[in-house]
Design a protein around this motif. Structure first.
Motif, PDB file in Angstrom:
ATOM      1  N   ILE A  77      59.901  37.842  19.265  1.00 37.42           N
ATOM      2  CA  ILE A  77      60.724  38.242  20.789  1.00 37.42           C
ATOM      3  C   ILE A  77      61.049  39.746  20.744  1.00 37.42           C
ATOM      4  CG2 ILE A  77      63.084  37.791  19.957  1.00 37.42           C
ATOM      5  CD1 ILE A  77      61.576  37.122  23.328  1.00 37.42           C
ATOM      6  N   SER A  78      61.294  40.061  19.578  1.00 36.72           N
ATOM      7  CA  SER A  78      61.556  41.767  19.585  1.00 36.72           C
ATOM      8  C   SER A  78      60.422  42.548  19.936  1.00 36.72           C
ATOM      9  CB  SER A  78      62.024  42.194  18.310  1.00 36.72           C
ATOM     10  OG  SER A  78      61.138  42.200  17.102  1.00 36.72           O
ATOM     11  N   GLY A  79      59.083  42.048  19.653  1.00 38.60           N
ATOM     12  CA  GLY A  79      57.923  42.662  19.844  1.00 38.60           C
ATOM     13  C   GLY A  79      57.409  42.291  21.252  1.00 38.60           C
ATOM     14  N   GLY A  80      57.948  41.459  21.993  1.00 41.36           N
ATOM     15  CA  GLY A  80      57.341  41.076  23.068  1.00 41.36           C
ATOM     16  C   GLY A  80      57.905  41.547  24.387  1.00 41.36           C
ATOM     17  N   ALA A  81      57.451  42.854  24.698  1.00 40.81           N
ATOM     18  CA  ALA A  81      58.330  43.578  25.854  1.00 40.81           C
ATOM     19  C   ALA A  81      58.191  42.726  27.315  1.00 40.81           C
ATOM     20  CB  ALA A  81      57.656  44.861  26.190  1.00 40.81           C
ATOM     21  N   ASP A  82      57.140  42.001  27.600  1.00 41.42           N
ATOM     22  CA  ASP A  82      57.160  41.195  28.639  1.00 41.42           C
ATOM     23  C   ASP A  82      58.602  40.115  28.799  1.00 41.42           C
ATOM     24  OD1 ASP A  82      56.018  39.657  26.570  1.00 41.42           O
ATOM     25  OD2 ASP A  82      54.217  39.154  27.871  1.00 41.42           O
ATOM     26  N   HIS A  83      58.806  39.397  27.609  1.00 47.51           N
ATOM     27  CA  HIS A  83      59.634  38.618  27.459  1.00 47.51           C
ATOM     28  C   HIS A  83      61.228  39.200  27.729  1.00 47.51           C
ATOM     29  CE1 HIS A  83      57.252  35.194  26.328  1.00 47.51           C
ATOM     30  NE2 HIS A  83      56.870  35.859  25.252  1.00 47.51           N
ATOM     31  N   LEU A  84      61.359  40.431  27.109  1.00 53.24           N
ATOM     32  CA  LEU A  84      62.622  41.240  27.066  1.00 53.24           C
ATOM     33  C   LEU A  84      62.614  41.847  28.444  1.00 53.24           C
ATOM     34  CD1 LEU A  84      62.281  43.131  23.577  1.00 53.24           C
ATOM     35  CD2 LEU A  84      63.921  41.178  24.547  1.00 53.24           C
ATOM     36  N   LEU A  85      61.665  42.320  29.074  1.00 61.76           N
ATOM     37  CA  LEU A  85      61.703  42.904  30.481  1.00 61.76           C
ATOM     38  C   LEU A  85      62.048  42.021  31.480  1.00 61.76           C
ATOM     39  CD1 LEU A  85      61.247  45.303  31.943  1.00 61.76           C
ATOM     40  CD2 LEU A  85      58.734  44.956  32.170  1.00 61.76           C
ATOM     41  N   PHE A  86      61.451  40.723  31.194  1.00 64.18           N
ATOM     42  CA  PHE A  86      61.817  39.718  32.337  1.00 64.18           C
ATOM     43  C   PHE A  86      63.427  39.502  32.296  1.00 64.18           C
ATOM     44  CE2 PHE A  86      62.867  35.152  32.909  1.00 64.18           C
ATOM     45  CZ  PHE A  86      62.704  35.048  34.052  1.00 64.18           C
ATOM     46  N   LEU A  87      63.860  39.153  31.046  1.00 66.87           N
ATOM     47  CA  LEU A  87      65.364  39.163  30.948  1.00 66.87           C
ATOM     48  C   LEU A  87      66.019  40.234  31.526  1.00 66.87           C
ATOM     49  CD1 LEU A  87      67.625  37.505  29.776  1.00 66.87           C
ATOM     50  CD2 LEU A  87      67.345  38.554  27.716  1.00 66.87           C
ATOM     51  N   LEU A  88      65.582  41.499  31.164  1.00 68.72           N
ATOM     52  CA  LEU A  88      66.604  42.621  31.437  1.00 68.72           C
ATOM     53  C   LEU A  88      66.376  42.832  33.046  1.00 68.72           C
ATOM     54  CD1 LEU A  88      65.594  44.607  28.296  1.00 68.72           C
ATOM     55  CD2 LEU A  88      67.987  43.539  28.837  1.00 68.72           C
ATOM     56  N   THR A  89      65.352  42.622  33.627  1.00 66.47           N
ATOM     57  CA  THR A  89      65.285  42.938  34.988  1.00 66.47           C
ATOM     58  C   THR A  89      66.105  41.722  35.734  1.00 66.47           C
ATOM     59  OG1 THR A  89      62.687  43.683  34.661  1.00 66.47           O
ATOM     60  CG2 THR A  89      63.596  42.783  37.065  1.00 66.47           C
ATOM     61  N   LEU A  90      66.057  40.358  35.153  1.00 67.84           N
ATOM     62  CA  LEU A  90      67.109  39.594  35.985  1.00 67.84           C
ATOM     63  C   LEU A  90      68.593  40.149  35.671  1.00 67.84           C
ATOM     64  CD1 LEU A  90      66.133  36.074  34.728  1.00 67.84           C
ATOM     65  CD2 LEU A  90      66.258  36.983  37.127  1.00 67.84           C
ATOM     66  N   LEU A  91      68.897  40.763  34.609  1.00 67.86           N
ATOM     67  CA  LEU A  91      70.152  41.488  34.333  1.00 67.86           C
ATOM     68  C   LEU A  91      70.548  42.594  35.321  1.00 67.86           C
ATOM     69  CD1 LEU A  91      70.297  41.024  30.508  1.00 67.86           C
ATOM     70  CD2 LEU A  91      71.481  39.724  32.321  1.00 67.86           C
ATOM     71  N   LEU A  92      69.722  43.186  35.757  1.00 61.33           N
ATOM     72  CA  LEU A  92      69.824  44.451  36.373  1.00 61.33           C
ATOM     73  C   LEU A  92      70.895  44.182  37.781  1.00 61.33           C
ATOM     74  CD1 LEU A  92      66.347  46.350  36.826  1.00 61.33           C
ATOM     75  CD2 LEU A  92      68.533  47.215  35.915  1.00 61.33           C
ATOM     76  N   PRO A  93      70.604  42.968  38.439  1.00 65.06           N
ATOM     77  CA  PRO A  93      71.739  42.818  39.555  1.00 65.06           C
ATOM     78  C   PRO A  93      72.879  41.972  39.287  1.00 65.06           C
ATOM     79  CG  PRO A  93      69.660  41.371  39.903  1.00 65.06           C
ATOM     80  CD  PRO A  93      69.395  42.179  38.648  1.00 65.06           C
ATOM     81  N   ALA A  94      72.830  41.729  37.895  1.00 67.67           N
ATOM     82  CA  ALA A  94      74.048  40.574  37.379  1.00 67.67           C
ATOM     83  C   ALA A  94      75.466  41.582  37.703  1.00 67.67           C
ATOM     84  CB  ALA A  94      73.816  40.474  35.934  1.00 67.67           C
ATOM     85  N   PRO A  95      75.464  42.863  37.725  1.00 67.42           N
ATOM     86  CA  PRO A  95      77.224  43.228  38.096  1.00 67.42           C
ATOM     87  C   PRO A  95      77.465  43.283  39.488  1.00 67.42           C
ATOM     88  CG  PRO A  95      75.895  44.582  36.421  1.00 67.42           C
ATOM     89  CD  PRO A  95      74.757  43.820  37.093  1.00 67.42           C
ATOM     90  N   LEU A  96      76.215  43.094  40.382  1.00 70.18           N
ATOM     91  CA  LEU A  96      76.502  43.084  41.751  1.00 70.18           C
ATOM     92  C   LEU A  96      76.328  41.643  42.516  1.00 70.18           C
ATOM     93  CD1 LEU A  96      73.550  45.758  42.086  1.00 70.18           C
ATOM     94  CD2 LEU A  96      75.903  46.220  41.832  1.00 70.18           C
ATOM     95  N   ALA A  97      76.786  41.764  43.898  1.00 68.10           N
ATOM     96  CA  ALA A  97      76.735  40.506  44.631  1.00 68.10           C
ATOM     97  C   ALA A  97      75.626  40.597  45.713  1.00 68.10           C
ATOM     98  CB  ALA A  97      78.138  40.129  44.994  1.00 68.10           C
ATOM     99  N   ALA A  98      75.125  39.509  46.267  1.00 71.69           N
ATOM    100  CA  ALA A  98      74.432  39.649  47.479  1.00 71.69           C
ATOM    101  C   ALA A  98      75.059  39.460  48.596  1.00 71.69           C
ATOM    102  CB  ALA A  98      73.165  38.558  47.232  1.00 71.69           C
ATOM    103  N   ALA A  99      75.075  40.566  49.765  1.00 68.20           N
ATOM    104  CA  ALA A  99      75.627  40.484  51.048  1.00 68.20           C
ATOM    105  C   ALA A  99      74.835  40.794  51.859  1.00 68.20           C
ATOM    106  CB  ALA A  99      77.082  40.963  50.867  1.00 68.20           C
ATOM    107  N   ARG A 100      74.492  39.964  53.048  1.00 69.16           N
ATOM    108  CA  ARG A 100      73.517  40.382  54.128  1.00 69.16           C
ATOM    109  C   ARG A 100      72.402  40.848  53.821  1.00 69.16           C
ATOM    110  NH1 ARG A 100      78.407  43.221  58.021  1.00 69.16           N
ATOM    111  NH2 ARG A 100      79.777  41.396  58.252  1.00 69.16           N
TER     112      ARG A 100
END
Length: 439
Positions: free
Chosen positions: A199-222
């Motif tokens: 997993i540490s060598g699989g940037a696609d797996h890590l990139l998927f997880l981290l891209t999902l986490l980008l909006p985690a501190p935010l909330a969707a509105a309108r």
């Protein structure tokens, strides 16, 4: 923009000082049988990776390799294969055979290997191998061994571009390694390490997880992302996303590795690229408001199939498979938790600054470009990903880049606070003048 680029590199590089950019379409498998006077084995080299390493695109278009070219390939592999006994003496190495076989839907060149010590003692030795991986840093070699005649293989370890040597101990003829409970139990820790390395060598797996986490501190509105009030709720969202991804890939990893789900490797790898593309678009503009958990769980099922392909490459019997499956999955989860611990604090701090919208959009946008290129490569539209070199360089400096992200986040947060302090007297003066003027 500089900060955004730093974030991009951190997103690609948090896998540690690991190997690769993208999760490879296939790996080389080395299956060793330790006999009384020699060690025989089978090498399974994915043809597409071999073609990239040797810069020979004609390899991928041939159903069979012509005899002259096959002789050159055997010579190439032979130059990169060696063994040394416990006494320090080099063993003779012979590569023979050579046929094209489809393994997990990917064409492999299958070669036969014979390692012979002059003393006849095969108890303990060090196996060295760096074919393909010397040129293609994203490649990995899975090594398994058993005593000659035993039913089950035991996972010995993983060879990467950083470490070409692997000790093969405890497989002397007459021992129980690879065929009993002792061999299976000993393979658990190796499987944990294998999961961490993979997993540490699989940037696609890590990139998927981290891209999902980008909006985690935010909330969707309108139909747009807005700052979420309360750090606790942001942390809870992160836990939900990571847990959903873990549950999703654990389910299909187990089902596929145990033989209940069939794996088509090229299709799975294409779907992984598609999952990154979808999560990147979602990070820019919410596709499913509050749906990061659903996206993580759904595409986690796909990523689990790719993880299972690694386990299946080992050729383990069911008795060894269950224990090593647990160890492999544990290694994946440990790595993911480390990644989250390194990156999420910085994202949470950045989300409290005006810099974060630019960071989020820039990071998600470049992730989308990488995902589109991976998708084109894996569906045959492109011969290779032109940004692989950039991704490999980022992964190789993961810890440094994660530290850089932390520095950027602290600096941005500090600037915000300084501006707030400097603006306070001005705001007070304006209110005072307004009151006086009203009188």
């Amino acid at each position: 923009m500089v900060a955004a680029c730093g974030v991009l590199f951190a997103l690609l590089g948090v896998g540690g000082a690991g190997q690769a950019s993208a999760h490879p379409l296939s790996t080389t498998a080395v299956l060793l049988d330790v006999g009384s006077g020699s060690v025989t084995g089978e090498l399974q080299l994915p043809v597409d990776r071999l073609a990239l390493a040797l810069s020979d695109p004609t390899l991928t278009s041939q159903a069979a390799i012509v005899p002259a070219e096959l002789a050159d390939l055997r010579a190439y592999v032979s130059r990169h294969t060696a063994a040394v006994g416990a006494d320090g003496e080099a063993w003779s190495s012979e590569i023979s055979g050579g046929v094209i076989e489809s393994i997990d839907g990917v064409d492999h060149l299958v070669l036969q290997l014979t390692l012979t010590p002059s003393t006849g003692r095969t108890a303990d030795f060090t196996f060295s191998y760096d074919a393909v991986v010397e040129h293609l840093l994203s490649h990995q070699i899975l090594v398994s061994a058993r005593t000659e005649g035993a039913a089950d293989y035991t996972t010995v370890g993983l060879i990467t571009w950083q470490n070409h040597e692997l000790p093969i101990d405890g497989f002397a003829p007459g021992s129980t390694a690879g065929s009993g409970a002792t061999g299976v139990g000993a393979g658990f820790s190796t499987a944990v390490h294998l999961g961490i390395e993979h997993i540490s060598g699989g940037a696609d797996h890590l990139l998927f997880l981290l891209t999902l986490l980008l909006p985690a501190p935010l909330a969707a509105a309108r139909g747009r992302w807005v700052r979420r009030t309360g750090l606790t709720r942001s942390c809870v969202r992160v836990v939900h996303v990571v847990s959903a991804f873990a549950v999703g890939h654990s389910i299909t990893l187990a089902l596929a590795a145990l033989g209940y789900v069939h794996i088509n490797s090229p299709l799975v790898e294409s779907l992984i690229a598609l999952s990154i593309l979808a999560s990147a678009v979602h990070a820019i503009k919410p596709l499913v408001p509050g749906g990061e958990t659903v996206i993580a769980a759904g595409f986690g099922l796909v990523h689990g199939l790719a993880f299972a392909a690694v386990i299946q490459d080992l050729g383990l019997a069911r008795s060894a498979l269950v224990v090593q499956l647990l160890g492999f999955n544990l290694g994946i989860e440990i790595t993911q938790l480390i990644v989250v611990a390194l990156i999420i604090p910085s994202l949470l701090v950045l989300s409290r600054t005006r810099l974060y919208p630019g960071v989020r959009v820039a990071g998600a946008g470049i992730a989308a470009v990488l995902a589109a290129l991976w998708l084109a490569e894996r569906t045959g539209l492109l011969p290779d990903n032109p940004l692989d070199t950039l991704a490999e360089a980022a992964v190789g400096h993961g810890l440094l880049l994660a530290a850089g992200l932390a520095v950027v986040s602290v600096a941005a947060f500090s600037v915000r606070n300084w501006r707030a302090v400097d603006a306070a007297p001005i705001a007070t003066a304006r209110r005072t003048r307004a009151v006086v003027g009203a009188r």
